[in-house]
Scaffold this motif. Sequence first.
Motif, PDB file in Angstrom:
ATOM      1  N   GLY A  18       0.812  -1.220   0.000  1.00 10.85           N
ATOM      2  CA  GLY A  18       0.000   0.000   0.000  1.00 10.85           C
ATOM      3  C   GLY A  18       0.840   1.261   0.000  1.00 10.85           C
ATOM      4  O   GLY A  18       0.527   2.233  -0.703  1.00 10.85           O
ATOM      5  N   ALA A  22       0.964   4.326  -3.011  1.00  9.16           N
ATOM      6  CA  ALA A  22       0.805   5.771  -2.819  1.00  9.16           C
ATOM      7  C   ALA A  22       1.821   6.548  -3.633  1.00  9.16           C
ATOM      8  O   ALA A  22       1.528   7.624  -4.156  1.00  9.16           O
ATOM      9  CB  ALA A  22       0.943   6.121  -1.348  1.00  9.16           C
ATOM     10  N   SER A  39      -2.659   0.576  -9.926  1.00  7.86           N
ATOM     11  CA  SER A  39      -2.506   0.824  -8.485  1.00  7.86           C
ATOM     12  C   SER A  39      -3.840   0.658  -7.772  1.00  7.86           C
ATOM     13  O   SER A  39      -3.915   0.051  -6.698  1.00  7.86           O
ATOM     14  CB  SER A  39      -1.970   2.239  -8.253  1.00  7.86           C
ATOM     15  OG  SER A  39      -0.700   2.389  -8.838  1.00  7.86           O
ATOM     16  N   ALA A  43      -4.718  -2.197  -5.134  1.00 12.90           N
ATOM     17  CA  ALA A  43      -5.151  -1.818  -3.784  1.00 12.90           C
ATOM     18  C   ALA A  43      -6.416  -2.573  -3.406  1.00 12.90           C
ATOM     19  O   ALA A  43      -6.552  -3.080  -2.288  1.00 12.90           O
ATOM     20  CB  ALA A  43      -5.385  -0.314  -3.710  1.00 12.90           C
ATOM     21  N   SER A 115      -4.876   5.479  -0.723  1.00 16.05           N
ATOM     22  CA  SER A 115      -3.763   4.732  -0.144  1.00 16.05           C
ATOM     23  C   SER A 115      -3.702   4.919   1.372  1.00 16.05           C
ATOM     24  O   SER A 115      -3.452   3.979   2.124  1.00 16.05           O
ATOM     25  CB  SER A 115      -2.454   5.183  -0.780  1.00 16.05           C
ATOM     26  OG  SER A 115      -1.369   4.556  -0.142  1.00 16.05           O
TER      27      SER A 115
END
Lengths: 134, 66
Positions: A18, A22, A39, A43, A115
């Motif tokens: 995680g 970010a 991403s 996630a 994030s």
Amino acid sequence: MKTEPSNLSIFPTIAAIGIGLATFSGCASQTAVTTAYKSEAAADAAVGTAMSAWGAYVSANHPPVSQEWAVQKAFNDYQQAELAAIDATTAYASAAGSNSVAQTQSEAAAMTAASTALTELINLASQFETSTNK
Amino acid sequence: MSPAILQLVIFGIEEAVTQAPGLIAELQQIFANGAPTAADFAALRVKVASESYGQFVPGSSIPPTA
């Protein structure tokens, strides 16, 4: 069939992923949309694994309801932040190269918020697991 | 991305290989795809929106929310 971890030992691992996600949000190139999408999808996969691990933990250990409420709230917060990030990335992609600085900043801010929410969710569940097992 | 963050992410993925093979398979699928389409974004949004606490925690002591 997905194999899930039987306990929350996976949480630090997911938190590490995680944190990395970010940092992807700062990319400002032609591949920014692809990177942002991957991403966000990653996630969601990580949160799914983490929440499944939390679910197994709850079934086995029956933590206080207050802890479940807290994790549920963190999950809901993450979900809203993730949806906002997806919407921001979709809007960014639709602009197809004509994005303003403000749009770029908005997309990056949404990614960072998602994030952060992911990390808070995982940290919270991990903290409860640690305190219960002491 | 800084080398330290990259190293952290690589460590996390290596750990996940042994601890959560299902997650790794899903990540491999995500990163194997090329540029996402509008349909990919829509599908991801529907998937995320459909998820709920109760779905992941069937043994929960708290009542399900609508």
